[in-house]
Write a protein that holds these residues in place. Structure first.
Motif, PDB file in Angstrom:
ATOM      1  N   LEU A  16       0.823  -1.209   0.000  1.00  0.00           N
ATOM      2  CA  LEU A  16       0.000   0.000   0.000  1.00  0.00           C
ATOM      3  C   LEU A  16       0.858   1.259   0.000  1.00  0.00           C
ATOM      4  O   LEU A  16       0.524   2.242  -0.657  1.00  0.00           O
ATOM      5  N   SER A  17       1.964   1.236   0.714  1.00  0.00           N
ATOM      6  CA  SER A  17       2.833   2.416   0.690  1.00  0.00           C
ATOM      7  C   SER A  17       3.497   2.566  -0.664  1.00  0.00           C
ATOM      8  O   SER A  17       3.752   3.680  -1.122  1.00  0.00           O
ATOM      9  N   LEU A  18       3.738   1.467  -1.347  1.00  0.00           N
ATOM     10  CA  LEU A  18       4.341   1.505  -2.682  1.00  0.00           C
ATOM     11  C   LEU A  18       3.415   2.163  -3.692  1.00  0.00           C
ATOM     12  O   LEU A  18       3.808   3.067  -4.415  1.00  0.00           O
ATOM     13  N   GLN A  62      11.581  -0.958 -10.112  1.00  0.00           N
ATOM     14  CA  GLN A  62      12.274  -1.846  -9.176  1.00  0.00           C
ATOM     15  C   GLN A  62      11.345  -2.938  -8.658  1.00  0.00           C
ATOM     16  O   GLN A  62      11.759  -4.076  -8.471  1.00  0.00           O
ATOM     17  N   ASP A  63      10.080  -2.588  -8.458  1.00  0.00           N
ATOM     18  CA  ASP A  63       9.113  -3.552  -7.930  1.00  0.00           C
ATOM     19  C   ASP A  63       8.403  -4.351  -9.009  1.00  0.00           C
ATOM     20  O   ASP A  63       7.459  -5.080  -8.720  1.00  0.00           O
ATOM     21  N   LYS A  67       7.926  -1.139 -16.844  1.00  0.00           N
ATOM     22  CA  LYS A  67       9.052  -1.544 -17.688  1.00  0.00           C
ATOM     23  C   LYS A  67       9.583  -0.305 -18.408  1.00  0.00           C
ATOM     24  O   LYS A  67       8.810   0.481 -18.953  1.00  0.00           O
ATOM     25  N   ARG A  68      10.887  -0.154 -18.399  1.00  0.00           N
ATOM     26  CA  ARG A  68      11.564   0.966 -19.058  1.00  0.00           C
ATOM     27  C   ARG A  68      12.280   0.424 -20.292  1.00  0.00           C
ATOM     28  O   ARG A  68      13.069  -0.510 -20.203  1.00  0.00           O
ATOM     29  N   THR A  69      11.999   1.012 -21.450  1.00  0.00           N
ATOM     30  CA  THR A  69      12.630   0.578 -22.699  1.00  0.00           C
ATOM     31  C   THR A  69      13.372   1.761 -23.307  1.00  0.00           C
ATOM     32  O   THR A  69      12.786   2.816 -23.533  1.00  0.00           O
ATOM     33  N   VAL A  70      14.671   1.565 -23.561  1.00  0.00           N
ATOM     34  CA  VAL A  70      15.498   2.607 -24.164  1.00  0.00           C
ATOM     35  C   VAL A  70      15.717   2.248 -25.631  1.00  0.00           C
ATOM     36  O   VAL A  70      16.135   1.139 -25.952  1.00  0.00           O
ATOM     37  N   PHE A  71      15.417   3.195 -26.502  1.00  0.00           N
ATOM     38  CA  PHE A  71      15.616   3.008 -27.937  1.00  0.00           C
ATOM     39  C   PHE A  71      16.893   3.728 -28.353  1.00  0.00           C
ATOM     40  O   PHE A  71      17.092   4.894 -27.994  1.00  0.00           O
ATOM     41  N   PRO A  72      17.763   3.064 -29.119  1.00  0.00           N
ATOM     42  CA  PRO A  72      19.060   3.645 -29.499  1.00  0.00           C
ATOM     43  C   PRO A  72      18.938   4.687 -30.607  1.00  0.00           C
ATOM     44  O   PRO A  72      19.332   4.462 -31.748  1.00  0.00           O
ATOM     45  N   GLY A  86       1.946  -4.872 -13.268  1.00  0.00           N
ATOM     46  CA  GLY A  86       1.477  -3.495 -13.127  1.00  0.00           C
ATOM     47  C   GLY A  86       0.071  -3.308 -13.658  1.00  0.00           C
ATOM     48  O   GLY A  86      -0.724  -2.529 -13.109  1.00  0.00           O
ATOM     49  N   GLN A  87      -0.262  -4.010 -14.722  1.00  0.00           N
ATOM     50  CA  GLN A  87      -1.598  -3.904 -15.306  1.00  0.00           C
ATOM     51  C   GLN A  87      -2.675  -4.403 -14.363  1.00  0.00           C
ATOM     52  O   GLN A  87      -3.816  -3.946 -14.422  1.00  0.00           O
ATOM     53  N   THR A  88      -2.307  -5.314 -13.464  1.00  0.00           N
ATOM     54  CA  THR A  88      -3.305  -5.810 -12.503  1.00  0.00           C
ATOM     55  C   THR A  88      -3.691  -4.734 -11.493  1.00  0.00           C
ATOM     56  O   THR A  88      -4.681  -4.881 -10.776  1.00  0.00           O
ATOM     57  N   LEU A  89      -2.923  -3.651 -11.433  1.00  0.00           N
ATOM     58  CA  LEU A  89      -3.237  -2.547 -10.520  1.00  0.00           C
ATOM     59  C   LEU A  89      -4.184  -1.516 -11.119  1.00  0.00           C
ATOM     60  O   LEU A  89      -4.702  -0.667 -10.397  1.00  0.00           O
ATOM     61  N   ILE A  90      -4.399  -1.554 -12.419  1.00  0.00           N
ATOM     62  CA  ILE A  90      -5.206  -0.527 -13.068  1.00  0.00           C
ATOM     63  C   ILE A  90      -6.585  -0.413 -12.425  1.00  0.00           C
ATOM     64  O   ILE A  90      -7.014   0.687 -12.051  1.00  0.00           O
ATOM     65  N   GLU A  91      -7.281  -1.506 -12.281  1.00  0.00           N
ATOM     66  CA  GLU A  91      -8.640  -1.456 -11.739  1.00  0.00           C
ATOM     67  C   GLU A  91      -8.685  -0.952 -10.294  1.00  0.00           C
ATOM     68  O   GLU A  91      -9.405   0.005  -9.997  1.00  0.00           O
TER      69      GLU A  91
END
Length: 121
Positions: A16-18, A62-63, A67-72, A86-91
Motif C-alpha cells: 500500500l505504501s508503494l 524496481q518492484d 518496464k523501461r525501454t530505451v531506444f538507441p 502493473g496492469q493488474t493494478l489498473i482497476e
C-alpha cells in the motif's frame, strides 16, 4: 496474533505504501492507456517535478510494475509501460482515484468541521 497474520500485515503495508502515494497512482493511471515517454508523462501529471517522476518510475520499475525501454536513437528515446503485474493494478488504483475525487468535498467539509470543533474547545 499469529506470525502469519503479522507477516500479512507487513506485506499489505509495504504494498500500500508503494502504490498508495499520489504520484504512483497518477503514473499507473496514465500508463493504463499504454506506453508513454518520460516527457509525455511529466506533461500529463500536473505538479510533478522531473526528480519526483524519475524517483517514482524507478521505484515502480524496481518492484516489477513498470518496464523501461530505451531506444538507441539520438537523443535516446525512453518509453515506460506497465508490466503484466502493473496492469493488474489498473482497476483497484483507478477505483481509488475515482473514490478520492468523488468524496474529496465531503472529506474537506469533515476536516473543516473538525478544525472548528477543535478550535472551540
Amino acid at each position: 496474533m499469529t506470525r502469519r497474520y503479522d507477516e500479512d500485515c507487513v506485506a499489505t503495508r509495504e504494498i500500500l505504501s508503494l502504490v498508495g502515494d499520489k504520484w504512483s497512482v497518477m503514473v499507473i493511471v496514465n500508463l493504463a492507456g499504454g506506453a508513454m515517454r518520460f516527457s509525455d508523462l511529466k506533461r500529463a501529471i500536473e505538479g510533478i517535478s522531473q526528480r519526483m517522476l524519475t524517483l517514482t518510475l524507478r521505484g515502480l520499475e524496481q518492484d516489477g510494475l513498470v518496464k523501461r525501454t530505451v531506444f538507441p536513437t539520438t537523443p535516446p528515446r525512453v518509453d515506460y509501460e506497465l508490466t503484466r503485474l502493473g496492469q493488474t493494478l489498473i482497476e483497484p488504483v483507478s477505483a481509488l482515484a475515482i473514490w478520492a475525487q468523488t468524496h474529496r468535498p465531503e472529506i474537506e467539509r469533515a476536516r473543516e468541521a473538525f478544525q472548528r470543533a477543535a478550535g472551540s474547545k
